[in-house]
Design an enzyme around this catalytic site. Structure first.
Site, PDB file in Angstrom:
ATOM      1  N   LEU A  15      58.595  36.655  25.729  1.00 24.70           N
ATOM      2  CA  LEU A  15      58.645  38.023  25.216  1.00 24.70           C
ATOM      3  C   LEU A  15      57.790  38.977  26.040  1.00 24.70           C
ATOM      4  O   LEU A  15      57.938  40.191  25.919  1.00 24.70           O
ATOM      5  CB  LEU A  15      58.164  38.064  23.758  1.00 24.70           C
ATOM      6  CG  LEU A  15      59.095  37.448  22.712  1.00 24.70           C
ATOM      7  CD1 LEU A  15      58.476  37.583  21.323  1.00 24.70           C
ATOM      8  CD2 LEU A  15      60.463  38.116  22.733  1.00 24.70           C
ATOM      9  N   ILE A 147      53.954  22.300  18.476  1.00 22.58           N
ATOM     10  CA  ILE A 147      53.017  21.221  18.168  1.00 22.58           C
ATOM     11  C   ILE A 147      51.961  21.068  19.263  1.00 22.58           C
ATOM     12  O   ILE A 147      50.792  20.813  18.995  1.00 22.58           O
ATOM     13  CB  ILE A 147      53.777  19.899  17.918  1.00 22.58           C
ATOM     14  CG1 ILE A 147      52.809  18.842  17.366  1.00 22.58           C
ATOM     15  CG2 ILE A 147      54.476  19.404  19.177  1.00 22.58           C
ATOM     16  CD1 ILE A 147      53.512  17.612  16.818  1.00 22.58           C
ATOM     17  N   THR A 190      59.277  38.367  12.269  1.00 18.80           N
ATOM     18  CA  THR A 190      57.868  38.735  12.470  1.00 18.80           C
ATOM     19  C   THR A 190      57.029  38.312  11.268  1.00 18.80           C
ATOM     20  O   THR A 190      55.924  37.772  11.426  1.00 18.80           O
ATOM     21  CB  THR A 190      57.749  40.250  12.711  1.00 18.80           C
ATOM     22  OG1 THR A 190      58.353  40.567  13.955  1.00 18.80           O
ATOM     23  CG2 THR A 190      56.298  40.695  12.721  1.00 18.80           C
ATOM     24  N   LEU A 240      61.492  48.026  29.227  1.00 23.81           N
ATOM     25  CA  LEU A 240      61.149  49.034  30.227  1.00 23.81           C
ATOM     26  C   LEU A 240      62.010  48.858  31.463  1.00 23.81           C
ATOM     27  O   LEU A 240      62.486  47.758  31.756  1.00 23.81           O
ATOM     28  CB  LEU A 240      59.667  48.923  30.606  1.00 23.81           C
ATOM     29  CG  LEU A 240      58.657  49.008  29.455  1.00 23.81           C
ATOM     30  CD1 LEU A 240      57.264  48.681  29.953  1.00 23.81           C
ATOM     31  CD2 LEU A 240      58.687  50.396  28.816  1.00 23.81           C
ATOM     32  N   CYS A 380      55.151  30.833  55.119  1.00 29.05           N
ATOM     33  CA  CYS A 380      54.902  29.403  54.950  1.00 29.05           C
ATOM     34  C   CYS A 380      56.050  28.598  55.563  1.00 29.05           C
ATOM     35  O   CYS A 380      56.154  28.523  56.778  1.00 29.05           O
ATOM     36  CB  CYS A 380      54.686  29.079  53.473  1.00 29.05           C
ATOM     37  SG  CYS A 380      53.891  27.477  53.200  1.00 29.05           S
ATOM     38  N   HIS A 519      50.338  32.943  52.318  1.00 26.12           N
ATOM     39  CA  HIS A 519      51.169  33.647  51.327  1.00 26.12           C
ATOM     40  C   HIS A 519      50.605  35.045  51.061  1.00 26.12           C
ATOM     41  O   HIS A 519      49.858  35.254  50.094  1.00 26.12           O
ATOM     42  CB  HIS A 519      51.232  32.840  50.030  1.00 26.12           C
ATOM     43  CG  HIS A 519      52.022  31.588  50.141  1.00 26.12           C
ATOM     44  ND1 HIS A 519      53.372  31.526  49.867  1.00 26.12           N
ATOM     45  CD2 HIS A 519      51.658  30.344  50.531  1.00 26.12           C
ATOM     46  CE1 HIS A 519      53.800  30.294  50.064  1.00 26.12           C
ATOM     47  NE2 HIS A 519      52.793  29.552  50.472  1.00 26.12           N
ATOM     48  N   GLU A 521      51.991  37.575  49.844  1.00 30.22           N
ATOM     49  CA  GLU A 521      52.504  38.170  48.607  1.00 30.22           C
ATOM     50  C   GLU A 521      51.527  38.019  47.441  1.00 30.22           C
ATOM     51  O   GLU A 521      51.540  38.823  46.503  1.00 30.22           O
ATOM     52  CB  GLU A 521      53.865  37.563  48.234  1.00 30.22           C
ATOM     53  CG  GLU A 521      53.849  36.124  47.743  1.00 30.22           C
ATOM     54  CD  GLU A 521      53.918  35.084  48.842  1.00 30.22           C
ATOM     55  OE1 GLU A 521      54.212  33.914  48.549  1.00 30.22           O
ATOM     56  OE2 GLU A 521      53.665  35.452  50.009  1.00 30.22           O
TER      57      GLU A 521
END
Length: 547
Positions: A15, A147, A190, A240, A380, A519, A521
Site C-alpha cells: 500500500l 504470523i 480498515t 499520485l 556492474c 552502482h 543509481e
C-alpha cells in the site's frame, strides 16, 4: 532522546508504507528536525541479498556494505540521510543472533523463547542510535495479522511501554476500497485491521487511508468514531502521478501536523517545502522527452530496477526533460538482430544482474550502442558486457566471456576477461573469497574509492578525480587485458586506489560510452541527481536532436 514513530500496515501489502515513511521523514526535515528511518522485515532470510529480484525487488546497498530492502532506497532518496546496516533487520537476522547467543551460552542455560529473548533482540535493534536524531521512523514490513510479524508487533508494543509516555506513536496504513457495484467506499476493512492491531495491544494514533477516490467527510468521521482516532488524525493517502508528489500531498492532508499533535509538540515549527516545490516544478514543467532503453533480465518487475528507474527520472529533472525509460528483455534478441528492438531509442542502459541468462543480448546491446554512436551506460554487469563485447569484436579475443558463466555450467567455454574476484582491499585489511563460499554477504559490498584519469570523460562528469561509490559484485574485469583493450579504444578511466581493480571504462571517439563497476543509481536523489545519470540524460538529449 529520539521520539519514535512506528508505521504499520493492514488489509493488504504494497500500500506504500515505505513511501509514507519516507515522505514523513522529508516533512519532519522540512520543519527543522533530524530523522533516521529504519525497516523491520518479518521474512526469515537473513537479508534480501540472496533473493531473486522477482521475489522482493532490488537489493539496496548501504555505504557500510549491508544488503537491505528496497524501501531504504526510498528513505535515502527522500531525506538524503545515508542508510546504515543498523537501519535494516529481518526475522532471519534476529533469530540468527539469538541462536548464536544460545550456542555461546550467553543465556546461562535458560529456555529460549520468543518472549522475551526474540522481542528483546528486536528492542535492542530499535534502541541503536537513540540519542542521534530527533525522530526515529520505523516501518514494520508485511501486514498486521501475519504470523511471522507477531514478534515485531509485540516488540514495538513493549518498546513503547518501556519509553516515557508520549515518546512513541503508531501510524497505521490501511486500504479504503471502492466497490463499483454499490458506488461506495468501504470502511469495514480498515475497522477490522485496527481491531486486529488493538487486539495485540497497539492503538493507532494516526490512520493513513489509501484510496483511489476522495474520502468524504462522512467516512472520515465514521472511521474516527469506530477506530477511536481523532478525526484530524484520519489522513487520506491518495494515488499520485509521481511518488515525488508525496511530501506535498501528505502535507496538504495534514499528515505531519497530525504526527506532531500526537506527540504534543506545539507550536510546531513551520515547514520549508521549497525543495519539494522545485522537484515537482522540474517534473511537471519538463521541456522535452527522451527515450532510453533499459536492457535487462528482470524486466517483468520494475521494482527489480527501482533505483535505476528513479535515477533516470532524477537525471531528467537535472535537464528539465522527461525520461521515458522502456524495459527490454535482453533474451529477446540473443539470437537475433537487435536493431528492431533498440532502433528509435536515444540511449541504452544495461544494468547489473547475475547469471548467464540474457547476457548475449546485453553484449549485443553494448555493440549496437558502440557502432551506432548512441549514449551507453553499463552498470556492474553492464560494464562487464561492454568489455566482453570490445574484447570479442575489437581486440579479437573471439571466445571472450566471464568466468561466472563457466562456473554455472561446470565446463570451460570462454577465455575469461571477467574473473571471480578472489581478494580486495577493504579499509586496512585484505578480504579473500573462494568460489565455493556462501552466497550471502560475500560479494564486494559497500562504498569504495576510485581514482579517475584526469583527461577522461568521467572526471569531467564528476568534476573531480577522486570518487566513492557503492559496489555489489562478485566478478571483476581482468586487468591483464587492459593493454589490448586500450589499443582498441576502450580505456580504463577509473581504477581502485591500488591500481588493481578496474572501476570505469569508456570508449574513445564515442559521443558518450561509459561502463562502471559500481552502482551510481544508489546515491541519486531527486534534489541531488547523480552526475553520471544527469550527464547520461544530457547526452541522450543531444542524440535525440540528431535523429
Amino acid at each position: 532522546m529520539a521520539r519514535y514513530v512506528f508505521i504499520t500496515g493492514g488489509v493488504v501489502s504494497s500500500l506504500g508504507k515505505g513511501l509514507a515513511s519516507a515522505a514523513l521523514g522529508a516533512l519532519l526535515q522540512a520543519r527543522g528536525y533530524s530523522v533516521r528511518l529504519r525497516k523491520l522485515d518479518p521474512y526469515l532470510n537473513v537479508d534480501p541479498g540472496t533473493m531473486s529480484p522477482f521475489e522482493h525487488g532490488e537489493v539496496f546497498v548501504t555505504d557500510d556494505g549491508a544488503e537491505t530492502d528496497l524501501d531504504l532506497g526510498h528513505y535515502e532518496r527522500f531525506t538524503g540521510v545515508s542508510a546504515r546496516a543498523t537501519d535494516s533487520v529481518s526475522s532471519g537476522r534476529i533469530y540468527s543472533t539469538v541462536l548464536e547467543k544460545e550456542r555461546r551460552g550467553d543465556y546461562l542455560g535458560k529456555t529460549i523463547q520468543v518472549i522475551p529473548h526474540v522481542t528483546n533482540e528486536i528492542k535492542d535493534f530499535l534502541a541503536v542510535g537513540d540519542d542521534e536524531v530527533d525522530f526515529q521512523l520505523c516501518e514494520i514490513g508485511g501486514t498486521v495479522g501475519d504470523i511471522e510479524g507477531l514478534p515485531f508487533f509485540e516488540a514495538i508494543r513493549q518498546f513503547a511501554q518501556d519509553k516515557p509516555r508520549g515518546q512513541c506513536i503508531f501510524v497505521h496504513l490501511t486500504l479504503l476500497p471502492y466497490v463499483t457495484a454499490s458506488g461506495e467506499l468501504k470502511t469495514k476493512p480498515t475497522q477490522h485491521s485496527v481491531k486486529e492491531l488493538r487486539s495485540i495491544g497497539i492503538a493507532p494514533d494516526v490512520l493513513l487511508l489509501r484510496s483511489e477516490h476522495l474520502i468524504p467527510e462522512k467516512e472520515r468521521e465514521k472511521i474516527a468514531l469506530f477506530c477511536n482516532v481523532r478525526k484530524d488524525a484520519v489522513i487520506a493517502a491518495p494515488d499520485l502521478k509521481t511518488i515525488y508528489e508525496a511530501p506535498l500531498a501528505y502535507h496538504r492532508e495534514g499528515f505531519d501536523q497530525a504526527v506532531l499533535d500526537a506527540f504534543g509538540i506545539a507550536p510546531a515549527p513551520k515547514p520549508n517545502l521549497d525543495r519539494w516545490t522545485d522537484v515537482m516544478d522540474r517534473l511537471v514543467h519538463a521541456e522535452g522527452e527522451v527515450r532510453i532503453a533499459v536492457v535487462g533480465k528482470y524486466t517483468q518487475l520494475e521494482d527489480a530496477y527501482k533505483s535505476i528507474a528513479e535515477a533516470l527520472t532524477h537525471g531528467g529533472m537535472a535537464n528539465r526533460t522527461r525520461v521515458k525509460a522502456e524495459w527490454i528483455d535482453a533474451e529477446q534478441f540473443e539470437n537475433d538482430d537487435p536493431a528492431p528492438y533498440l532502433g528509435g531509442y536515444h540511449a541504452i542502459l544495461v544494468p547489473g544482474g547475475f547469471g548467464e541468462r540474457g547476457t548475449e543480448g546485453k553484449i549485443k546491446a553494448a555493440q549496437f550502442a558502440r557502432e551506432k554512436g548512441l549514449p551507453y551506460l553499463g552498470i556492474c554487469l553492464g560494464m562487464q558486457m561492454a568489455v566482453i563485447e570490445a574484447a570479442r569484436n575489437l581486440a579479437k579475443v573471439e571466445d571472450a566471456g566471464s568466468e561466472e558463466f563457466d562456473h554455472e555450467t561446470g565446463r570451460k567455454r570462454f577465455t575469461p576477461v571477467v574473473y571471480h574476484l578472489k581478494e580486495w582491499v577493504q579499509g586496512n585489511h585484505v578480504v579473500e573469497r573462494k568460489v565455493g563460499d556462501n552466497k550471502g554477504g560475500t560479494m564486494r559490498l559497500g562504498a569504495y574509492s576510485a581514482a579517475l584519469a584526469e583527461d577522461s570523460l568521467v572526471s569531467r562528469v564528476y568534476g573531480t578525480t577522486e570518487i566513492e561509490e557503492r559496489h555489489r559484485h562478485r566478478y571483476e574485469v581482468d586487468i591483464a587485458y587492459r593493454e589490448q583493450l586500450e589499443a582498441c579504444g576502450l580505456t580504463f578511466s577509473g581504477m581502485s586506489p591500488d591500481g588493481r581493480l578496474p572501476e570505469i571504462v569508456e570508449m574513445k571517439g564515442h559521443p558518450w560510452f561509459i561502463g562502471v563497476q559500481f552502482h551510481p543509481e544508489l546515491k541519486s536523489k531527486p534534489f541531488a541527481p547523480h552526475p553520471l545519470f544527469a550527464d547520461f540524460v544530457r547526452a541522450a538529449i543531444e542524440a535525440s536532436r540528431l535523429v
